[in-house]
Design a protein around this motif. Structure first.
Motif, PDB file in Angstrom:
ATOM      1  N   ASN A 135      -4.440   2.401  -4.662  1.00  0.00           N
ATOM      2  CA  ASN A 135      -3.004   2.712  -4.606  1.00  0.00           C
ATOM      3  C   ASN A 135      -2.215   1.536  -4.038  1.00  0.00           C
ATOM      4  O   ASN A 135      -1.313   1.711  -3.194  1.00  0.00           O
ATOM      5  N   THR A 136      -2.561   0.342  -4.492  1.00  0.00           N
ATOM      6  CA  THR A 136      -1.996  -0.886  -3.937  1.00  0.00           C
ATOM      7  C   THR A 136      -1.534  -1.818  -5.053  1.00  0.00           C
ATOM      8  O   THR A 136      -2.192  -1.933  -6.089  1.00  0.00           O
ATOM      9  N   SER A 149       1.152   5.418   0.202  1.00  0.00           N
ATOM     10  CA  SER A 149       0.462   6.606   0.694  1.00  0.00           C
ATOM     11  C   SER A 149       1.334   7.828   0.471  1.00  0.00           C
ATOM     12  O   SER A 149       2.546   7.719   0.311  1.00  0.00           O
ATOM     13  N   THR A 179      -0.191   9.546  -5.344  1.00  0.00           N
ATOM     14  CA  THR A 179      -0.789   8.512  -6.158  1.00  0.00           C
ATOM     15  C   THR A 179       0.273   7.878  -7.051  1.00  0.00           C
ATOM     16  O   THR A 179       1.170   8.557  -7.533  1.00  0.00           O
ATOM     17  N   ALA A 218       0.845  -1.190   0.000  1.00  0.00           N
ATOM     18  CA  ALA A 218       0.000   0.000   0.000  1.00  0.00           C
ATOM     19  C   ALA A 218       0.879   1.238   0.000  1.00  0.00           C
ATOM     20  O   ALA A 218       1.800   1.361   0.813  1.00  0.00           O
TER      21      ALA A 218
END
Length: 115
Positions: free
Chosen positions: A77-78, A25, A28, A23
């Motif tokens: 976003n993974t 963060s 993007t 993931a």
């Protein structure tokens, strides 16, 4: 601050499967090619798999071809790595990053395959 968090590792017997997640963060990554890497004890970090921004192109290291599958969900976003038919040689800490490795490395997730 950009952060990569890998998860999903564990201890599995040879022949088993694991599914890893990464993931991201802080920004993007929907426009970035993303990749998985791994580092076994006493060895250099090595490339495992890469996926382009749309998921239409994937490439794998010869050692994992046919056993591992990389995928991504840009809405989350993974990036994922499905690992099947694991063997002891797959034991390593697994990391994700962009394909040009321009982000700070996360803590990785430990994968241990017992024989």
């Amino acid at each position: 601050q950009v952060q990569l968090v890998e998860s999903g590792g564990g201890l599995v017997q040879a022949g088993g499967s694991l599914s890893l997640s990464c993931a991201a963060s802080g920004r993007t990554f929907s426009n970035s090619a993303m990749a998985w890497f791994r580092q076994a004890p006493g060895k250099e970090r090595e490339f495992v798999a890469v996926i382009n921004w749309s998921g239409s192109y994937k490439m794998y290291a010869d050692s994992v071809k046919g056993r591992f599958t990389i995928s991504r969900d840009n809405a989350k976003n993974t990036v994922y790595l499905q690992m099947n038919s694991l063997n002891p040689e797959d034991t390593a800490v697994y990391y994700c990053n962009t394909n040009i490795q321009d982000l700070r490395w996360g803590q990785g997730t430990q994968v241990t395959v017992s024989s």
